[in-house]
Design a protein around this motif. Structure first.
Motif, PDB file in Angstrom:
ATOM      1  N   ASP A  40      12.803  15.750 -10.007  1.00 12.66           N
ATOM      2  CA  ASP A  40      13.369  15.021 -10.924  1.00 12.66           C
ATOM      3  C   ASP A  40      13.083  13.875 -11.429  1.00 12.66           C
ATOM      4  O   ASP A  40      13.871  12.887 -11.602  1.00 12.66           O
ATOM      5  CB  ASP A  40      15.184  15.115 -10.421  1.00 12.66           C
ATOM      6  N   SER A  41      11.625  13.541 -11.537  1.00 12.17           N
ATOM      7  CA  SER A  41      10.950  12.534 -11.693  1.00 12.17           C
ATOM      8  C   SER A  41      11.219  11.361 -10.956  1.00 12.17           C
ATOM      9  O   SER A  41      10.794  10.286 -10.855  1.00 12.17           O
ATOM     10  CB  SER A  41      11.655  12.023 -13.176  1.00 12.17           C
ATOM     11  N   HIS A  42      11.875  11.512  -9.561  1.00 14.87           N
ATOM     12  CA  HIS A  42      11.790  10.710  -8.499  1.00 14.87           C
ATOM     13  C   HIS A  42      10.702  11.059  -7.522  1.00 14.87           C
ATOM     14  O   HIS A  42      10.663  12.278  -7.228  1.00 14.87           O
ATOM     15  CB  HIS A  42      13.150  10.484  -7.799  1.00 14.87           C
ATOM     16  N   ASN A  43      10.183  10.135  -6.979  1.00 17.16           N
ATOM     17  CA  ASN A  43       8.971  10.222  -6.043  1.00 17.16           C
ATOM     18  C   ASN A  43       9.576  10.560  -4.775  1.00 17.16           C
ATOM     19  O   ASN A  43      10.389   9.898  -4.376  1.00 17.16           O
ATOM     20  CB  ASN A  43       7.923   9.315  -5.893  1.00 17.16           C
ATOM     21  N   VAL A  44       9.265  11.926  -4.172  1.00 20.49           N
ATOM     22  CA  VAL A  44      10.154  12.029  -2.820  1.00 20.49           C
ATOM     23  C   VAL A  44       9.089  11.812  -1.643  1.00 20.49           C
ATOM     24  O   VAL A  44       9.521  11.109  -0.625  1.00 20.49           O
ATOM     25  CB  VAL A  44      10.374  13.748  -3.071  1.00 20.49           C
ATOM     26  N   THR A  45       7.941  12.120  -1.760  1.00 14.81           N
ATOM     27  CA  THR A  45       6.947  12.236  -0.649  1.00 14.81           C
ATOM     28  C   THR A  45       5.414  11.934  -0.799  1.00 14.81           C
ATOM     29  O   THR A  45       5.112  12.363  -2.144  1.00 14.81           O
ATOM     30  CB  THR A  45       7.107  13.150   0.379  1.00 14.81           C
ATOM     31  N   TYR A  46       4.658  11.336  -0.087  1.00 16.53           N
ATOM     32  CA  TYR A  46       3.419  11.169  -0.261  1.00 16.53           C
ATOM     33  C   TYR A  46       2.634  12.003   1.066  1.00 16.53           C
ATOM     34  O   TYR A  46       3.137  11.608   1.909  1.00 16.53           O
ATOM     35  CB  TYR A  46       2.987   9.756  -0.673  1.00 16.53           C
ATOM     36  N   GLU A 100       0.838  -1.156   0.142  1.00 18.09           N
ATOM     37  CA  GLU A 100       0.090  -0.029   0.124  1.00 18.09           C
ATOM     38  C   GLU A 100       0.814   1.217  -0.096  1.00 18.09           C
ATOM     39  O   GLU A 100       0.743   2.055  -0.919  1.00 18.09           O
ATOM     40  CB  GLU A 100      -1.015   0.024   1.425  1.00 18.09           C
ATOM     41  N   GLU A 101       2.033   1.311   0.945  1.00 17.15           N
ATOM     42  CA  GLU A 101       2.863   2.442   0.899  1.00 17.15           C
ATOM     43  C   GLU A 101       3.548   2.626  -0.530  1.00 17.15           C
ATOM     44  O   GLU A 101       3.725   3.746  -0.766  1.00 17.15           O
ATOM     45  CB  GLU A 101       3.767   2.217   2.078  1.00 17.15           C
ATOM     46  N   ALA A 102       4.199   1.621  -0.856  1.00 19.01           N
ATOM     47  CA  ALA A 102       4.826   1.816  -2.252  1.00 19.01           C
ATOM     48  C   ALA A 102       3.928   2.242  -3.433  1.00 19.01           C
ATOM     49  O   ALA A 102       4.170   3.020  -4.029  1.00 19.01           O
ATOM     50  CB  ALA A 102       5.332   0.332  -2.643  1.00 19.01           C
ATOM     51  N   GLU A 103       2.644   1.769  -3.484  1.00 23.97           N
ATOM     52  CA  GLU A 103       1.850   2.304  -4.338  1.00 23.97           C
ATOM     53  C   GLU A 103       1.429   3.658  -4.057  1.00 23.97           C
ATOM     54  O   GLU A 103       1.390   4.661  -5.135  1.00 23.97           O
ATOM     55  CB  GLU A 103       0.100   1.630  -4.170  1.00 23.97           C
ATOM     56  N   LYS A 104       1.072   3.944  -2.897  1.00 25.85           N
ATOM     57  CA  LYS A 104       0.881   5.567  -2.684  1.00 25.85           C
ATOM     58  C   LYS A 104       1.965   6.440  -3.101  1.00 25.85           C
ATOM     59  O   LYS A 104       1.999   7.460  -3.640  1.00 25.85           O
ATOM     60  CB  LYS A 104       0.583   5.808  -1.197  1.00 25.85           C
ATOM     61  N   LEU A 105       3.103   5.918  -2.523  1.00 26.59           N
ATOM     62  CA  LEU A 105       4.399   6.582  -2.851  1.00 26.59           C
ATOM     63  C   LEU A 105       4.800   6.821  -4.394  1.00 26.59           C
ATOM     64  O   LEU A 105       5.607   7.594  -4.855  1.00 26.59           O
ATOM     65  CB  LEU A 105       5.548   6.489  -1.952  1.00 26.59           C
ATOM     66  N   GLY A 106       4.361   5.745  -5.043  1.00 26.17           N
ATOM     67  CA  GLY A 106       4.879   5.629  -6.295  1.00 26.17           C
ATOM     68  C   GLY A 106       6.205   4.964  -6.290  1.00 26.17           C
ATOM     69  O   GLY A 106       7.076   5.251  -7.354  1.00 26.17           O
ATOM     70  N   ALA A 109      15.314   8.800  -1.811  1.00 23.78           N
ATOM     71  CA  ALA A 109      15.476  10.135  -2.404  1.00 23.78           C
ATOM     72  C   ALA A 109      15.889  11.150  -1.560  1.00 23.78           C
ATOM     73  O   ALA A 109      16.600  12.073  -1.918  1.00 23.78           O
ATOM     74  CB  ALA A 109      14.053  10.627  -3.002  1.00 23.78           C
ATOM     75  N   VAL A 110      15.725  10.702  -0.266  1.00 22.99           N
ATOM     76  CA  VAL A 110      15.937  11.749   0.731  1.00 22.99           C
ATOM     77  C   VAL A 110      16.448  10.961   2.114  1.00 22.99           C
ATOM     78  O   VAL A 110      15.942  10.876   3.262  1.00 22.99           O
ATOM     79  CB  VAL A 110      14.810  12.712   1.378  1.00 22.99           C
ATOM     80  N   PRO A 111      17.619  10.401   1.792  1.00 25.68           N
ATOM     81  CA  PRO A 111      18.140   9.651   2.763  1.00 25.68           C
ATOM     82  C   PRO A 111      18.493  10.329   4.395  1.00 25.68           C
ATOM     83  O   PRO A 111      18.411   9.768   5.488  1.00 25.68           O
ATOM     84  CB  PRO A 111      19.686   9.101   2.319  1.00 25.68           C
TER      85      PRO A 111
END
Lengths: 248, 248
Positions: B218-224, B118-124, B156-158
């Motif tokens: 930059d085309s990377h999903n950062v946050t949901y 579910e989280e992966a889906e939301k965050l993409g 994306a944001v370690p």
DNA sequence: GAGTGGTCTAGACCACTGA
DNA sequence: CAGTGGTCTAGACCACTCA
């Protein structure tokens, strides 16, 4: 150097190449907010073009809010302030039909009279102005889609008084009659009251999305509308304004 | 004729005069949708200026969606299609403080782990990606203002992994850390579930406004993020895009 | 005072497309 | 194929503002 159109390379306009270059620096974070962008003269030299071409590229970035220009200080990367997005609110008929469903509508009530205090306030017209008040249900196939409550200022649109809205719903009729308006929207969640629940066939106090719109034309208030959508069924989608193609 | 700046008249740029003239014709309805606007050559002659100045004026109207340009066919007044509005979604802290109330926030929960389906889906993001999941309540004075549920992509944001958000709420922290994003918003009404009702101190199944946002860099999903506001208290305001100053 | 952007010109060539 | 917009140039003058 005289002007001569792209030779090789698959012809992206010069100003867009420049714009894309700058945009990628900003969106990738290479240039943080506050970073000074090279001066227009420098960029013109760097891209071997006239300054005006650079200016056009940067001007577009200004409109998107990515950079700020100040004389003498130069152009700097703007700080992203609020999340500003473009929200498209479509015509209901078009919206329903776009989803492949059959559209129809019912006029629930229709009254011509003088504006009550409440109506005058909603419409932004004088107390006692002639108004047309309409209540209307929009359907998608056999499911209620939205409840519309609308006030029309008959001073602004006298033709509406004799319009019965048998064929065309009030929103579309007005759009065709009075093209190009200004409008303000207010969007919030409400709980379905008894009437809303009945006509939308949902349970009482179900959550609904409410969109209020006041429309002006040439500084005259034309119409006020309150659209109630059954909750969680209707989703407004907005995209961040700053990226991608400009307006539409 | 060489260029010389405004002589008398209180110096509105030439292209804006032209733009205002055209805009007023359109917004007043004198030129209905489909009407042909005079060609750029004609307008240049009429306003006694270079064609490029006219072009700049019209270009701006194109971005606002008021007209459409086609070669050979010329420029015509556009049909107002959807109601396109600009919606500003502010930083919550700024929003609360702007209303003169005291802002504070509580971190309700914080978990670092691998993304569930579910989280992966939301965050993409990919299933099993490292994520930081945060739940957070925002307060205005002593009243709960909004419930925030956020996922942050640690690929994306370690740096977020070691951030405890003691001083700065996640949204502001991310904004400062990752300036300039793209985002998509989804806005709809929901009914408060048990948890939401408890933390926002409202009754169960009360209507709430829900804003979901997925942010890319930059085309990377950062946050949901999913923000839930107690219904009818929170109102989003949007203005029609087409009129007035362009962006902000 | 010098450097920046803001605006403007008087041309030019090109690409597209409707008559 | 002629007229439209799309783009571009190589200048120019101006206004602002920071050093």
């Amino acid at each position: 150097m005289k002007y001569s159109k792209k030779t090789i390379s698959e012809s992206l306009p010069r100003y867009q190449e420049i714009q894309n270059h700058l945009k990628s620096q900003i969106l990738s974070g290479t240039w943080a907010p506050g970073t000074k962008v090279p001066s227009e003269h420098e960029l013109a030299a760097q891209f071997d073009c006239a300054r005006m071409t650079v200016s056009k590229a940067i001007g577009s970035l200004v409109e998107k809010g990515l950079v700020v220009r100040r004389r003498r200080a130069g152009t700097i990367v703007a700080a992203p302030r609020s999340q500003e997005t473009v929200l498209e609110i479509h015509d209901i008929q078009a919206e329903v039909q776009a989803s492949g469903r059959l559209y129809r509508f019912d006029i629930q009530s229709r009254r011509v009279g003088k504006a009550t205090r409440e109506e005058a306030e909603k419409l932004g017209a004088a107390l006692g102005s002639p108004v047309l008040a309409i209540s209307c249900v929009h359907w998608a196939d056999t499911v209620p889609y939205a409840l519309e409550e609308r006030l029309i200022n008959l001073d602004a649109v006298p033709e509406a008084e004799s319009e019965m809205f048998r064929e065309v719903p009030p929103g579309s009729w007005l759009l065709a009659k009075i093209p190009w308006n200004e409008a303000e929207h207010r969007i919030f969640a409400v709980s379905a009251d008894a009437v809303t629940a009945r006509v939308l066939k949902i349970r009482r106090s179900a959550p609904c999305l409410c969109i209020e719109r006041r429309t002006r034309r040439d500084s005259h208030n034309v119409t006020y509308v309150r659209l109630i959508y059954p909750g969680e069924q209707h989703v407004l989608v907005a995209r961040f304004q700053t990226h991608g193609a400009t307006a539409r």
